[in-house]
Enzyme design. Sequence first.
Site, PDB file in Angstrom:
ATOM      1  N   GLU A   1      -7.295  -6.126   4.451  1.00 20.29           N
ATOM      2  CA  GLU A   1      -7.180  -5.810   3.163  1.00 20.29           C
ATOM      3  C   GLU A   1      -5.876  -6.459   2.375  1.00 20.29           C
ATOM      4  O   GLU A   1      -6.029  -6.835   1.277  1.00 20.29           O
ATOM      5  CB  GLU A   1      -7.281  -4.289   2.932  1.00 20.29           C
ATOM      6  CG  GLU A   1      -8.504  -3.719   3.396  1.00 20.29           C
ATOM      7  CD  GLU A   1      -8.450  -2.409   3.604  1.00 20.29           C
ATOM      8  OE1 GLU A   1      -8.656  -1.317   2.637  1.00 20.29           O
ATOM      9  OE2 GLU A   1      -7.938  -1.742   4.538  1.00 20.29           O
TER      10      GLU A   1
ATOM     11  N   GLY B   1     -13.076   3.772   9.907  1.00 24.32           N
ATOM     12  CA  GLY B   1     -11.817   4.161  10.649  1.00 24.32           C
ATOM     13  C   GLY B   1     -11.487   5.742  10.293  1.00 24.32           C
ATOM     14  O   GLY B   1     -12.707   6.464  10.345  1.00 24.32           O
TER      15      GLY B   1
ATOM     16  N   ARG C   1     -13.043  14.435   7.377  1.00 23.04           N
ATOM     17  CA  ARG C   1     -13.793  14.735   6.040  1.00 23.04           C
ATOM     18  C   ARG C   1     -15.245  14.958   6.579  1.00 23.04           C
ATOM     19  O   ARG C   1     -15.855  14.269   7.539  1.00 23.04           O
ATOM     20  CB  ARG C   1     -13.920  13.483   5.104  1.00 23.04           C
ATOM     21  CG  ARG C   1     -12.542  13.641   4.256  1.00 23.04           C
ATOM     22  CD  ARG C   1     -12.390  12.023   3.619  1.00 23.04           C
ATOM     23  NE  ARG C   1     -11.155  11.721   3.979  1.00 23.04           N
ATOM     24  CZ  ARG C   1     -11.042  10.491   3.809  1.00 23.04           C
ATOM     25  NH1 ARG C   1     -11.995   9.634   2.972  1.00 23.04           N
ATOM     26  NH2 ARG C   1      -9.832   9.782   3.776  1.00 23.04           N
TER      27      ARG C   1
ATOM     28  N   GLY D   1     -14.694   0.672  14.162  1.00 24.57           N
ATOM     29  CA  GLY D   1     -15.856  -0.465  14.113  1.00 24.57           C
ATOM     30  C   GLY D   1     -15.253  -1.728  14.904  1.00 24.57           C
ATOM     31  O   GLY D   1     -15.926  -2.283  15.485  1.00 24.57           O
TER      32      GLY D   1
ATOM     33  N   ASN E   1       0.606  -1.009  -0.096  1.00 19.88           N
ATOM     34  CA  ASN E   1       0.041   0.074  -0.047  1.00 19.88           C
ATOM     35  C   ASN E   1       0.862   1.089  -0.009  1.00 19.88           C
ATOM     36  O   ASN E   1       1.514   1.547   1.310  1.00 19.88           O
ATOM     37  CB  ASN E   1      -0.810   0.018   1.377  1.00 19.88           C
ATOM     38  CG  ASN E   1      -1.927   1.124   1.296  1.00 19.88           C
ATOM     39  OD1 ASN E   1      -1.816   2.060   0.580  1.00 19.88           O
ATOM     40  ND2 ASN E   1      -2.757   1.085   2.036  1.00 19.88           N
TER      41      ASN E   1
ATOM     42  N   HIS F   1     -12.670   1.778  -0.442  1.00 22.40           N
ATOM     43  CA  HIS F   1     -12.665   0.764   0.744  1.00 22.40           C
ATOM     44  C   HIS F   1     -13.399  -0.709   0.221  1.00 22.40           C
ATOM     45  O   HIS F   1     -13.701  -1.469   1.248  1.00 22.40           O
ATOM     46  CB  HIS F   1     -13.638   1.144   2.148  1.00 22.40           C
ATOM     47  CG  HIS F   1     -13.011   2.210   2.904  1.00 22.40           C
ATOM     48  ND1 HIS F   1     -13.897   3.164   3.488  1.00 22.40           N
ATOM     49  CD2 HIS F   1     -11.869   2.533   3.106  1.00 22.40           C
ATOM     50  CE1 HIS F   1     -13.052   4.170   4.090  1.00 22.40           C
ATOM     51  NE2 HIS F   1     -11.672   3.698   4.037  1.00 22.40           N
TER      52      HIS F   1
ATOM     53  N   HIS G   1     -17.379   0.248   7.553  1.00 21.06           N
ATOM     54  CA  HIS G   1     -15.533   0.325   7.755  1.00 21.06           C
ATOM     55  C   HIS G   1     -15.696   1.630   8.428  1.00 21.06           C
ATOM     56  O   HIS G   1     -16.058   2.759   7.378  1.00 21.06           O
ATOM     57  CB  HIS G   1     -15.287   0.349   6.271  1.00 21.06           C
ATOM     58  CG  HIS G   1     -13.791   0.656   6.378  1.00 21.06           C
ATOM     59  ND1 HIS G   1     -12.892  -0.651   6.165  1.00 21.06           N
ATOM     60  CD2 HIS G   1     -13.093   1.659   6.634  1.00 21.06           C
ATOM     61  CE1 HIS G   1     -11.702  -0.030   6.327  1.00 21.06           C
ATOM     62  NE2 HIS G   1     -11.575   1.290   6.421  1.00 21.06           N
TER      63      HIS G   1
HETATM   64  P1  ADP Z   1      -7.297   4.427   8.748  1.00 20.83           P
HETATM   65  O1  ADP Z   1      -8.569   4.857   7.831  1.00 20.83           O
HETATM   66  O2  ADP Z   1      -6.152   5.705   9.087  1.00 20.83           O
HETATM   67  O3  ADP Z   1      -6.699   3.361   8.184  1.00 20.83           O
HETATM   68  P2  ADP Z   1      -8.172   3.173  11.180  1.00 20.83           P
HETATM   69  O4  ADP Z   1      -8.851   1.939  10.493  1.00 20.83           O
HETATM   70  O5  ADP Z   1      -6.766   2.793  11.943  1.00 20.83           O
HETATM   71  O6  ADP Z   1      -7.882   4.385  10.190  1.00 20.83           O
HETATM   72  O7  ADP Z   1      -8.887   3.905  12.414  1.00 20.83           O
HETATM   73  C1  ADP Z   1      -8.784   5.080  13.057  1.00 20.83           C
HETATM   74  C2  ADP Z   1      -9.506   5.367  14.037  1.00 20.83           C
HETATM   75  O8  ADP Z   1     -10.108   4.198  15.084  1.00 20.83           O
HETATM   76  C3  ADP Z   1      -9.397   6.462  14.947  1.00 20.83           C
HETATM   77  O9  ADP Z   1     -10.309   7.248  14.936  1.00 20.83           O
HETATM   78  C4  ADP Z   1      -9.058   5.739  16.344  1.00 20.83           C
HETATM   79  O10 ADP Z   1      -9.366   6.823  17.519  1.00 20.83           O
HETATM   80  C5  ADP Z   1     -10.093   4.878  16.233  1.00 20.83           C
HETATM   81  N1  ADP Z   1      -9.680   3.767  17.379  1.00 20.83           N
HETATM   82  C6  ADP Z   1      -8.456   3.310  17.577  1.00 20.83           C
HETATM   83  N2  ADP Z   1      -8.603   2.372  18.671  1.00 20.83           N
HETATM   84  C7  ADP Z   1      -9.542   2.764  19.295  1.00 20.83           C
HETATM   85  C8  ADP Z   1     -10.414   2.577  20.434  1.00 20.83           C
HETATM   86  N3  ADP Z   1      -9.595   1.557  21.352  1.00 20.83           N
HETATM   87  N4  ADP Z   1     -11.388   2.946  20.783  1.00 20.83           N
HETATM   88  C9  ADP Z   1     -12.015   3.871  20.104  1.00 20.83           C
HETATM   89  N5  ADP Z   1     -11.549   4.014  18.955  1.00 20.83           N
HETATM   90  C10 ADP Z   1     -10.441   3.668  18.574  1.00 20.83           C
END
Ligand code: ADP
Length: 396
Positions: free
Chosen positions: A383, A209, A240, A332, A8, A179, A207
């Site tokens: 992924e 994140g 966003r 998620g 990636n 995604h 999804h």
């Molecule tokens: P990306 O789109 O950058 O790949 P990720 O899938 O890593 O993003 O998701 C990042 C998000 O997940 C952030 O908002 C982060 O705060 C949230 N996150 C990670 N761990 C936790 C947690 N333990 N509780 C709540 N949210 C979390």
Amino acid sequence: MSKTIAINAGSSSLKWKLFKMPEENTLASGIVERIGLNDSIFTIKYNNGEKYEEIVDINDHEVAVEMLLKQLTELGIIKDFNEITGVGHRVVAGGEIFQESALVTDEVIEQIESLAEFAPLHNPANATGIKAFRKILPDITSVAVFDTSFHQTMPKVNYLYSVPLEYYEKHNARKYGAHGTSHKYVALKAADMLEKPIEDLKIITCHLGNGASITAVNGGESIDTSMGFTPLAGVTMGTRSGDIDASLLPFLMEKEGIETINDMVYILNNKSGLKGLSGISSDMRDLEDAEETDERAALALRIFEDRVVKYIGSYAATMNGVDAIVFTAGIGENGVETRKNIIDRVTFLGATIDEEKNNVRGKERIISTDDSKVSVLLVPTDEEVMIARDVQKFSE
Ligand code: ADP
């Protein structure tokens, strides 16, 4: 024995995972960050817990790939470059050209570059990664896997915007989504966990994140998704805005003295969402920490949940039913409260969360009650393994 690497590539980074295929065993993974800057960071995780890190100037992606292959050998993860027989590259935008993954050729690289208009930050970087590998390992099976291709099954009714049809016909202006690899992986996994053929299921995959999107997967095919022409559309995200009324743009530009439309779009992409609403952070964890004492943080969280709820309701309507709701990606997979707050608002669909089962992070699990009409699942996304599987298909 074949080893396949999933790549990636971003503009200044290169994330990778090395698999033994077809077993799908992860042998090592890592990331090269700050490519092209001083003090690039080169990390490899291997042997279930060992870590190698080096801080060194890495000028471009080609140097990063050379260094990666050298270190894989030096750490004994591979004996020889020749053990790597396949490479799969994540590409963000495949437009209407790529309905599925493609074997990399000069023409494919040109096409990926020509789609830069659809993903200006990502596609050129993805192409750079592809070229770097091609130069160093010219003879291995090289496959481009597109974030958009899973959504190419969307019907016209769902991918067209209600603007003059000529804009689609002349410029391919339509919804593409993103995604896709993740939505496809978690939908397949959910069907597996429910022990039902995916063809018989109506699944809504969330999804969530930093970037977030929701997809309606009917019978194994994406039929609608919340991201749009670009990943700016859909639910509220880390930075966003998600969906907004387009008339807001000229209004805000005038009121705030924002000079160009590109500046405005930059704000919608980078300064909005959870970050803009809370004024604190784009990161869910920071907002959860601040929620009790900070009204804006709490408001941002409620808006995020609300937009996800609205898409779930809308996709249940689109599919005229739903059998399963799946949560994946950072929020998620880890957001215990967020998952509960969302599902508690769609009990009318027949979904009930089991609080005890839901009290888990990052583990594959059915988190609805046994008598819930709609199954709710937590499925950590992967992924990279999907990319490696596609490479495998071309290698057979
Ligand atoms: P990306 O789109 O950058 O790949 P990720 O899938 O890593 O993003 O998701 C990042 C998000 O997940 C952030 O908002 C982060 O705060 C949230 N996150 C990670 N761990 C936790 C947690 N333990 N509780 C709540 N949210 C979390």
